[in-house]
Write an enzyme that holds these catalytic residues in place. Sequence first.
Site, PDB file in Angstrom:
ATOM      1  N   GLU A 129       0.752  -0.887   0.334  1.00 44.56           N
ATOM      2  CA  GLU A 129      -0.132  -0.016   0.016  1.00 44.56           C
ATOM      3  C   GLU A 129       0.954   1.347  -0.037  1.00 44.56           C
ATOM      4  OE1 GLU A 129      -2.412  -1.366  -0.969  1.00 44.56           O
ATOM      5  OE2 GLU A 129      -4.099  -0.520   0.304  1.00 44.56           O
ATOM      6  N   THR A 182      -4.928   5.993  -6.397  1.00 44.91           N
ATOM      7  CA  THR A 182      -4.748   6.110  -4.995  1.00 44.91           C
ATOM      8  C   THR A 182      -4.162   7.405  -4.666  1.00 44.91           C
ATOM      9  OG1 THR A 182      -5.706   4.116  -4.482  1.00 44.91           O
ATOM     10  CG2 THR A 182      -4.878   5.403  -2.829  1.00 44.91           C
TER      11      THR A 182
HETATM   12  N1  HSE Z   1      -7.887   5.391   2.946  1.00 45.83           N
HETATM   13  C1  HSE Z   1      -7.609   5.364   1.589  1.00 45.83           C
HETATM   14  C2  HSE Z   1      -7.614   6.636   0.892  1.00 45.83           C
HETATM   15  C3  HSE Z   1      -7.957   4.056   0.804  1.00 45.83           C
HETATM   16  O1  HSE Z   1      -9.009   6.946   0.908  1.00 45.83           O
HETATM   17  O2  HSE Z   1      -6.908   7.165   0.026  1.00 45.83           O
HETATM   18  C4  HSE Z   1      -7.221   3.966  -0.378  1.00 45.83           C
HETATM   19  O3  HSE Z   1      -6.650   2.971  -0.667  1.00 45.83           O
END
Ligand code: HSE
Length: 308
Positions: A129, A182
């Site tokens: 991540e 993201t």
């Molecule tokens: N919490 C993260 C975001 C999740 O909103 O950017 C995305 O993978």
Amino acid sequence: MMDTIKVFSPGSVTNLSCGYDILGFCLDKVGDTIIVKKIPEQGLRISSIDKYDLPLSIDENVAGIAAKAMISEVKISHGLDIKIEKGIKPGSGIGSSAASSAGTVFAINKIIGSPFSNRELIRFAMEGEKYVSGSYHADNVSPILLGGITLVRSVKDLDIIKLPNPKDLIATIIRPEIEIKTSDSRKVVKSKVTIDKMVRQSANLAAFISSLYTEDYNLMSNSIVDEIIEPDRALLIPEYYNIKQISLKAGAIACGISGSGPAIFSLSKSDKVANDILDKMSSHFDNVNINYNGFVSKINSEGVKVID
Ligand code: HSE
């Protein structure tokens, strides 16, 4: 000892409006399938990913990065081959990278005799991540590895709390066919909030957690609110506010942006309402000529699992 393992690693919905980077739940049937095989040559290799042109290099793939972090902490006398069948499109907002990285470390852990608990695997999965989004967040990988609904109190201490999963709660997901990275979606989030917004967001988060314990759906509806992130991210998602209005009018308890978008989640209390919401949102996207993909999902209490 097994030589090959196949696992199903589901998608996940995070933030749930009031819990940016800390809340998430696990989806049911949509996810990646990962096959890990022991090989005589030392080291890790990703031999295939069936679609989306994702990198096979261990150091450039979220699954490879998570696997490498894990393998550096154990001694094994063989290598590992990883094959990934993507059931989630990258950049969709339902945890594509998390499904690959959590599923891969889960599969490797099983094949090497489970030296780690699923909770401990969160640390490795989170490396994937970090690579893809630029920051450590465990809100997607936690519900995949622990199942149900989770709260990340701290990524530093990996303090992850499993929350109750009210039995009637059901999700409707719809995703306009655009990709939002993201990392890009995180750039639009402002780094400072005013104290009044902070107070209201924490009140909503606390009330939402309470509603899960008491199964108070009115309170849940009132507390799934986001004054901080939604206004900026909504600009990235075509028809977002119209879809939200349609969903709430069709009986949703709540509707918001799933993770970093463009997927949109709704919650309801019955299959019938969940499917009705999907039909109405789909008609709207049809009317405005936007391609989309949608489905209804239970909140999956089990999480990632061995399928073969
Ligand atoms: N919490 C993260 C975001 C999740 O909103 O950017 C995305 O993978």
